[in-house]
Design a protein around this motif. Structure first.
Motif, PDB file in Angstrom:
ATOM      1  N   VAL A  90       0.861  -1.183   0.000  1.00 38.80           N
ATOM      2  CA  VAL A  90       0.000   0.000   0.000  1.00 38.80           C
ATOM      3  C   VAL A  90       0.897   1.232   0.000  1.00 38.80           C
ATOM      4  O   VAL A  90       1.663   1.457   0.940  1.00 38.80           O
ATOM      5  N   GLY A  91       0.824   2.028  -1.057  1.00 38.13           N
ATOM      6  CA  GLY A  91       1.672   3.213  -1.171  1.00 38.13           C
ATOM      7  C   GLY A  91       1.526   3.810  -2.553  1.00 38.13           C
ATOM      8  O   GLY A  91       0.658   3.417  -3.326  1.00 38.13           O
ATOM      9  N   ASN A  92       2.375   4.767  -2.879  1.00 34.51           N
ATOM     10  CA  ASN A  92       2.313   5.378  -4.205  1.00 34.51           C
ATOM     11  C   ASN A  92       3.672   5.289  -4.893  1.00 34.51           C
ATOM     12  O   ASN A  92       4.527   4.500  -4.493  1.00 34.51           O
ATOM     13  N   TYR A  93       3.863   6.106  -5.923  1.00 34.57           N
ATOM     14  CA  TYR A  93       5.073   6.012  -6.738  1.00 34.57           C
ATOM     15  C   TYR A  93       6.157   7.013  -6.337  1.00 34.57           C
ATOM     16  O   TYR A  93       7.168   7.123  -7.026  1.00 34.57           O
ATOM     17  N   GLU A  94       5.942   7.763  -5.250  1.00 33.79           N
ATOM     18  CA  GLU A  94       6.993   8.682  -4.810  1.00 33.79           C
ATOM     19  C   GLU A  94       8.272   7.899  -4.525  1.00 33.79           C
ATOM     20  O   GLU A  94       8.228   6.788  -3.994  1.00 33.79           O
ATOM     21  N   ASN A 142       9.667   3.955  -2.118  1.00 37.07           N
ATOM     22  CA  ASN A 142      10.502   2.811  -2.478  1.00 37.07           C
ATOM     23  C   ASN A 142       9.686   1.615  -2.977  1.00 37.07           C
ATOM     24  O   ASN A 142       9.935   0.464  -2.591  1.00 37.07           O
ATOM     25  N   PHE A 143       8.733   1.889  -3.844  1.00 38.89           N
ATOM     26  CA  PHE A 143       7.959   0.806  -4.449  1.00 38.89           C
ATOM     27  C   PHE A 143       8.878  -0.127  -5.234  1.00 38.89           C
ATOM     28  O   PHE A 143       8.700  -1.349  -5.238  1.00 38.89           O
ATOM     29  N   LEU A 144       9.895   0.453  -5.873  1.00 41.87           N
ATOM     30  CA  LEU A 144      10.840  -0.356  -6.638  1.00 41.87           C
ATOM     31  C   LEU A 144      11.560  -1.351  -5.728  1.00 41.87           C
ATOM     32  O   LEU A 144      11.725  -2.526  -6.073  1.00 41.87           O
ATOM     33  N   GLY A 145      11.983  -0.895  -4.550  1.00 44.30           N
ATOM     34  CA  GLY A 145      12.649  -1.788  -3.606  1.00 44.30           C
ATOM     35  C   GLY A 145      11.731  -2.891  -3.126  1.00 44.30           C
ATOM     36  O   GLY A 145      12.149  -4.046  -2.958  1.00 44.30           O
ATOM     37  N   ALA A 146      10.453  -2.542  -2.901  1.00 44.59           N
ATOM     38  CA  ALA A 146       9.472  -3.552  -2.494  1.00 44.59           C
ATOM     39  C   ALA A 146       9.287  -4.594  -3.591  1.00 44.59           C
ATOM     40  O   ALA A 146       9.216  -5.800  -3.314  1.00 44.59           O
ATOM     41  N   LEU A 147       9.227  -4.140  -4.847  1.00 47.60           N
ATOM     42  CA  LEU A 147       9.088  -5.066  -5.974  1.00 47.60           C
ATOM     43  C   LEU A 147      10.283  -6.018  -6.054  1.00 47.60           C
ATOM     44  O   LEU A 147      10.122  -7.236  -6.228  1.00 47.60           O
ATOM     45  N   PRO A 162       6.978 -19.371  -5.144  1.00 42.98           N
ATOM     46  CA  PRO A 162       6.441 -18.936  -6.443  1.00 42.98           C
ATOM     47  C   PRO A 162       4.919 -18.888  -6.520  1.00 42.98           C
ATOM     48  O   PRO A 162       4.373 -18.341  -7.481  1.00 42.98           O
ATOM     49  N   HIS A 163       4.235 -19.434  -5.523  1.00 42.57           N
ATOM     50  CA  HIS A 163       2.770 -19.441  -5.562  1.00 42.57           C
ATOM     51  C   HIS A 163       2.168 -18.136  -5.044  1.00 42.57           C
ATOM     52  O   HIS A 163       0.947 -17.961  -5.079  1.00 42.57           O
ATOM     53  N   TYR A 164       3.005 -17.201  -4.587  1.00 47.19           N
ATOM     54  CA  TYR A 164       2.515 -15.920  -4.077  1.00 47.19           C
ATOM     55  C   TYR A 164       2.404 -14.880  -5.188  1.00 47.19           C
ATOM     56  O   TYR A 164       3.180 -14.874  -6.146  1.00 47.19           O
ATOM     57  N   GLN A 165       1.445 -13.980  -5.010  1.00 47.34           N
ATOM     58  CA  GLN A 165       1.237 -12.837  -5.891  1.00 47.34           C
ATOM     59  C   GLN A 165       1.473 -11.561  -5.080  1.00 47.34           C
ATOM     60  O   GLN A 165       1.287 -11.558  -3.860  1.00 47.34           O
ATOM     61  N   LEU A 166       1.918 -10.491  -5.736  1.00 43.21           N
ATOM     62  CA  LEU A 166       2.003  -9.188  -5.080  1.00 43.21           C
ATOM     63  C   LEU A 166       0.830  -8.338  -5.552  1.00 43.21           C
ATOM     64  O   LEU A 166       0.660  -8.109  -6.747  1.00 43.21           O
ATOM     65  N   VAL A 167       0.022  -7.881  -4.609  1.00 44.61           N
ATOM     66  CA  VAL A 167      -1.089  -6.980  -4.911  1.00 44.61           C
ATOM     67  C   VAL A 167      -0.686  -5.595  -4.424  1.00 44.61           C
ATOM     68  O   VAL A 167      -0.491  -5.381  -3.221  1.00 44.61           O
ATOM     69  N   ALA A 168      -0.528  -4.660  -5.348  1.00 46.09           N
ATOM     70  CA  ALA A 168      -0.034  -3.322  -5.021  1.00 46.09           C
ATOM     71  C   ALA A 168      -1.141  -2.291  -5.191  1.00 46.09           C
ATOM     72  O   ALA A 168      -1.618  -2.059  -6.302  1.00 46.09           O
ATOM     73  N   PRO A 208      15.559  -1.576   3.408  1.00 49.51           N
ATOM     74  CA  PRO A 208      14.840  -1.316   2.149  1.00 49.51           C
ATOM     75  C   PRO A 208      15.726  -1.329   0.910  1.00 49.51           C
ATOM     76  O   PRO A 208      15.217  -1.368  -0.211  1.00 49.51           O
ATOM     77  N   ASP A 209      17.050  -1.305   1.106  1.00 54.47           N
ATOM     78  CA  ASP A 209      17.976  -1.341  -0.026  1.00 54.47           C
ATOM     79  C   ASP A 209      18.437  -2.755  -0.378  1.00 54.47           C
ATOM     80  O   ASP A 209      19.190  -2.932  -1.341  1.00 54.47           O
ATOM     81  N   LYS A 210      18.008  -3.759   0.405  1.00 52.15           N
ATOM     82  CA  LYS A 210      18.532  -5.110   0.210  1.00 52.15           C
ATOM     83  C   LYS A 210      17.406  -6.098  -0.092  1.00 52.15           C
ATOM     84  O   LYS A 210      16.714  -6.563   0.822  1.00 52.15           O
TER      85      LYS A 210
END
Length: 359
Positions: free
Chosen positions: A188-192, A196-201, A212-218, A307-309
């Motif tokens: 839950v967040g935005n693209y600022e 760190n949406f990229l780090g979460a991805l 591998p059976h998990y999905q990410l819902v953003a 968040p960087d790793k």
């Protein structure tokens, strides 16, 4: 008489955490007879929860906005104005006021320290005139004191949305409108950049190699016109595993929290971190960043990662989804943490402070 600035509920802020905070405050505010709510005429409506609304007519000449607003407040016998967001203080505002500061971030925070300070200067000039500043966390207070060492600052934590648990139990089929399949990790967040949406991805993709059976819902709110290329590339490459959703009503979001295996929240900088409490309200464990205000909010009822790793994030997700003893311990700690962020307590503290300021 005290007026609370609610103009945030007339723009896109109503969809963000600040909108939830304002609605929570005015819902539970005691002594409502001594308050008024400030809005701009013709700019949208919102629920007032039994408090009288003052509709300010925006002047045709924006240079006169501040003076006209001051005259408007005086004409309605207002003694004090409280701004619910630091960026809503008009320039050259010559009227007794206090303000809630959520953070001192801007888009240069992570990239250019000199530019960050330059862009902060007009805001600091406004904050310097405040009779009192409310910070939403001790972390935020420390950043304010660093910039304005002689300012009067107190901490009142945000109240969390206690209706989250009620909405979460409503029947709702996630698969039909959103193509969501359990199990999934929720973001839950935005693209600022600071979110760190990229780090979460990247952390989720690393986790997905193990599970591998998990999905990410953003849930990213209103998407920008141009999605940052690194995020777009990962979305295309892993399109079957990453589900991007825009703004959702509160009952739908509550259901997503409730059915998630975990919340993933990897911000570089937060003034508070409301999604952490929203997840706790439905006993969904969170893997969160170990920076800024988040350890203050999550305490011992969350798991932390750098968040960087990506490997660190993945390891935390693996542990929270497979180690039942760890998961149970975190869930057991949630009630004592949530009591510190009660909405009624927040409203009572606001009422006590604002009443003192007008005496």
């Amino acid at each position: 008489m005290i007026v609370i600035d609610c103009r945030c509920l007339q723009d896109d802020s109503k969809f963000r955490g600040i909108g939830n905070v304002i609605r929570s405050l005015i819902t539970h505010l005691p002594n409502k007879h001594q308050y008024r709510l400030l809005s701009e005429k013709g700019c949208g409506t919102f629920e007032c929860y039994g408090i009288e609304l003052l509709e300010f007519q925006i002047p045709s000449n924006q240079n006169h906005y501040s003076k006209c607003l001051c005259d408007f407040l005086k004409a309605h016998h207002i003694k004090h104005c409280h701004f619910m967001a630091q960026y809503n203080i008009p320039a050259n505002f010559n009227f007794p006021f206090s303000v809630t500061v959520h953070d001192l971030f801007n888009d240069s925070l992570l990239t250019n320290p000199k530019r960050y300070q330059q862009k902060l200067t007009p805001l600091l000039s406004n904050l310097h005139k405040a009779k009192h500043i409310i910070a939403i966390s001790n972390y935020t207070k420390s950043t304010i004191i660093k910039q304005l060492p002689h300012s009067s600052v107190s901490v009142i934590y945000n109240g969390f949305n206690s209706s989250m648990a009620t909405h979460a139990n409503m029947p709702f089929d996630l698969s039909k409108p959103f193509n969501i399949k359990k199990p999934y990790i929720l973001y839950v967040g935005n693209y600022e950049k600071r979110k760190n949406f990229l780090g979460a991805l990247r952390g989720f993709i690393e986790f997905n190699k193990h599970s591998p059976h998990y999905q990410l819902v953003a849930c990213t709110g209103h998407q920008p016109l141009i999605v940052p290329p690194p995020i777009l590339w990962l979305r295309i490459k892993h399109y079957q595993k990453i589900n991007l959703l825009s703004y959702l009503p509160s009952n739908t979001l509550a259901t997503l929290y409730n059915h998630a295996a975990a919340l993933l929240f990897m911000s570089y900088a937060e003034g508070f971190g409301l999604p952490v409490l929203e997840a706790m309200a439905v006993q969904t464990p969170a893997v969160i960043s170990n920076r800024t205000s988040l350890p203050e909010v999550g305490q011992d009822a969350a798991m932390y990662a750098d968040p960087d790793k990506p490997h660190d994030i993945a390891a935390a997700l693996i542990k929270i989804t497979t180690d039942q003893a760890c998961r149970s311990s975190i869930i057991e700690n949630m009630p004592k943490v949530l009591t510190q962020f009660d909405s009624k307590k927040q409203a009572a503290l606001y009422d006590q402070l604002l009443t003192t300021l007008v005496q």
